[in-house]
Enzyme design. Sequence first.
Site, PDB file in Angstrom:
ATOM      1  N   THR A   1       0.801  -1.224   0.000  1.00 49.92           N
ATOM      2  CA  THR A   1       0.000   0.000   0.000  1.00 49.92           C
ATOM      3  C   THR A   1       0.831   1.269   0.000  1.00 49.92           C
ATOM      4  OG1 THR A   1      -0.103  -0.196   2.398  1.00 49.92           O
ATOM      5  CG2 THR A   1      -1.951  -1.098   1.169  1.00 49.92           C
TER       6      THR A   1
ATOM      7  N   ALA B   1      -2.141   3.722   8.392  1.00 48.93           N
ATOM      8  CA  ALA B   1      -1.684   5.085   8.086  1.00 48.93           C
ATOM      9  C   ALA B   1      -1.957   6.019   9.255  1.00 48.93           C
ATOM     10  CB  ALA B   1      -2.359   5.589   6.816  1.00 48.93           C
TER      11      ALA B   1
ATOM     12  N   ARG C   1      -7.447  13.868   5.530  1.00 47.36           N
ATOM     13  CA  ARG C   1      -6.219  14.399   4.930  1.00 47.36           C
ATOM     14  C   ARG C   1      -5.528  13.309   4.129  1.00 47.36           C
ATOM     15  NH1 ARG C   1      -1.364  17.050   8.581  1.00 47.36           N
ATOM     16  NH2 ARG C   1      -0.314  18.247   6.932  1.00 47.36           N
ATOM     17  N   ILE C   2      -5.210  13.592   2.898  1.00 42.48           N
ATOM     18  CA  ILE C   2      -4.535  12.628   2.034  1.00 42.48           C
ATOM     19  C   ILE C   2      -3.028  12.802   2.192  1.00 42.48           C
ATOM     20  CG2 ILE C   2      -4.267  11.774  -0.315  1.00 42.48           C
ATOM     21  CD1 ILE C   2      -7.093  11.437   0.916  1.00 42.48           C
ATOM     22  N   LEU C   3      -2.358  11.757   2.611  1.00 37.24           N
ATOM     23  CA  LEU C   3      -0.921  11.844   2.868  1.00 37.24           C
ATOM     24  C   LEU C   3      -0.102  11.844   1.590  1.00 37.24           C
ATOM     25  CD1 LEU C   3      -0.687   9.379   5.889  1.00 37.24           C
ATOM     26  CD2 LEU C   3      -0.442  11.864   5.978  1.00 37.24           C
TER      27      LEU C   3
ATOM     28  N   LYS D   1      -0.307  10.180  -4.868  1.00 33.45           N
ATOM     29  CA  LYS D   1       0.002   9.122  -5.837  1.00 33.45           C
ATOM     30  C   LYS D   1      -0.394   7.747  -5.301  1.00 33.45           C
ATOM     31  CE  LYS D   1       3.700   9.400  -8.411  1.00 33.45           C
ATOM     32  NZ  LYS D   1       5.105   9.356  -8.909  1.00 33.45           N
TER      33      LYS D   1
ATOM     34  N   GLU E   1      -9.641   0.283   2.047  1.00 33.40           N
ATOM     35  CA  GLU E   1     -10.879  -0.444   1.757  1.00 33.40           C
ATOM     36  C   GLU E   1     -11.904   0.347   0.965  1.00 33.40           C
ATOM     37  OE1 GLU E   1      -9.760  -3.565   4.858  1.00 33.40           O
ATOM     38  OE2 GLU E   1      -9.405  -1.424   4.716  1.00 33.40           O
TER      39      GLU E   1
END
Length: 735
Positions: free
Chosen positions: A463, A505, A622-624, A627, A699
């Site tokens: 991941t 995460a 929040r998107i770390l 990509k 998921e």
Amino acid sequence: MATYIGSATSRVDGRAKVTGEAKYAGEFNVPGLVHGYVVESAIPRGRIVRIDTSGALEVDGVIDVLTHRNRPPMADRDDAYKDDVAPEKGSPYRPLYNDRILFTGQPVALVLAEDWETARVAASMVKVEYQKEPHVTDLHAERSRAFAIDAPEKPRGDAEKAFASAAVRHAAEYFIPTEHHNPMELFASTAIWEDGRLTVYDKTQGVQNVQKYLCGVFKMKPDEVRVMSPHMGGGFGAGLRPQYQVVLAVLGARALKRPVRVMLTRAQMYALGYRPASIERLALGASSGGTIESMQHETIAVTSQFEEFARNDTGWGNLLYKSPNAKFAHKLVKLDLPTSCDMRAPGAATGVYALECAMDELAIALNTDPVQLRLQCYSERHQGEDVPYTSKQLRECYRQGVAEFGWNKRNPEPRSMREGSELVGWGMASGVWEALQMPATVRIVLTANGHAEVATAASDIGTGTYTIMAQVAADMLGLPIDSISVKLGDSTLPQCPLEGGSWIASSVCNAIANTAHAVRGDLLKLAKGVKDSPLAGASVDEVALTDGKIVSKRDASRAVPIASAMQAGNADRITREETNKVAEDKSHARNVHSAIFAEVKVDEELGVIRVTRVVDAVAAGRILNLKTAHSQVMGGVVWGIGMALHEETLFDQRFGRIMNANIAEYHVPVNADVHDIKVIFVEEPDETINPLGVKGLGEIGIVGVAAAIANAVYHATGKRVRDLPITLDKVVSFN
């Protein structure tokens, strides 16, 4: 200095993977390595009467054949075989323990040889005589024997009465077949026995889970067992529990006092866990104005004869839609199969499929647009617990998805949209998953040369855990990402939960933030020791680490280089280990949400279905890493295509055997099946869920996709298919 959090950073382990430098469980070669090959049961239920290993033992290169009669000692208590995610009820399977046969494909012997090919050939010469017993492997045939387990959601109101009096009613059953994970990497374990100590390289989503399991099974002390899994070629839930090959490898190593590797074949992996087949019954009652008055959801799912595995299929409607009356039930049917297990979005992938197809059918009965119905029934609070969400931008997912897809151009009449000889259908669905966080501990070692090592026992199952950990550490420590090294997948590292449930995460990255805060405090103490220190009166919350310096937040000119601070304190390194504290808080619901829009084109004569467009709008905090996040969601969408149109484990019920235990006949989407996929990340600040505002993405990508495609197929053809997968024979009637 670059800010890494939120950027589209390439994988820090990418080069190692594409060059072959990254090693997997079946690739660790050591001198004297012995290879094991599994002999499997040919029947689903009964006893072993006799095993004749003489033919195998005569093969040149064969060292030994282990069976339940001659294996090394193992624990005789159920609790020794319980792992961190084992079902609460039942007795875990014990590999090669006794003469009982519980399922087809169960290991009954292990051939140990100097090379794998010899072991495989010799395994075919092991003769097993069985005493067969009657078996059951068909969910539909056994559904009358289903028994109820504790429902995950509480009922409210009188759902049956409200349904009976509703102006518009929809009730139907939906079926999802057994599905298998089929990760690219085969399950393998390499066990090294040396001086009473055990080192195991295992394909697993939790090295510490396997380590504790092996200690229990073999009555060993924790410091005598080390489990490592630095890389994993896909898990999807199959690697959450220890699989039987790790026990067999250790049995072989203990018996021979030599290193042993056991690698399963693709076919043998079908005797591991699987997504349980389930029958989902939905009953929705609505007012003429399009509000839900009654919601009923019952699930009947598969488990083994020896354990009771279940996940929450039925409660997702509580998170999406308002309904004053609701009733839920979850039932299990015991079959002569291995225990079912977690598979990407367990419970939600199946339960939300049924729910969202039922919502589409309700919208048709109401003559209402499917998006409009969902907005009318939109829930601002968890209906079962009556609490708000930490954040829920699902409305915005609908809005952006509608705009990107062009939904407003849709003609609602089935069979009304065409392109040449193909019928065109547009369908949509909602998605929802949990946003969980678990306690995790991270160790950071910062050296005077400006390099930091970040370590925890987490797994990276493909991941991008290595990468997001490096990103967060780089930002928190004020260092270039190239100055960060990450150590994972070793049971001797600081405690970390299994990698599953989309919680790694948020768990690990918040632990990094805590540990970096402690490192910053230590650095500040050292910086204050610098002569005429510009930070003499500063507190830890008044400074930040950036560009290799510790800097005042109020005045950036007041700074001390990390190297100078450590030199002043005569320190060559700072080592800190901290845990993210996760308090139980029931004041909010924690979830991620999505809206999926799908276009299908169906050949009217042949019934061939193509999914030509998918738009998936996701609200996940929040998107770390843009990509790797995009890859996660896109991969989930592809799996959703497979769930809708391709995937199905086929059984010959007469013999209790799987007929398509390979990826030639177990169909999964390939390049030709995957067309345009657009992923949208909806902005969703969340200061409540955790300090970084991070939710999980592993998921949510699959949830709702199969329903959107099924709804699109109905819109294209006018035929409602409720049992997956939707194959051409279910769409077209051939005379």
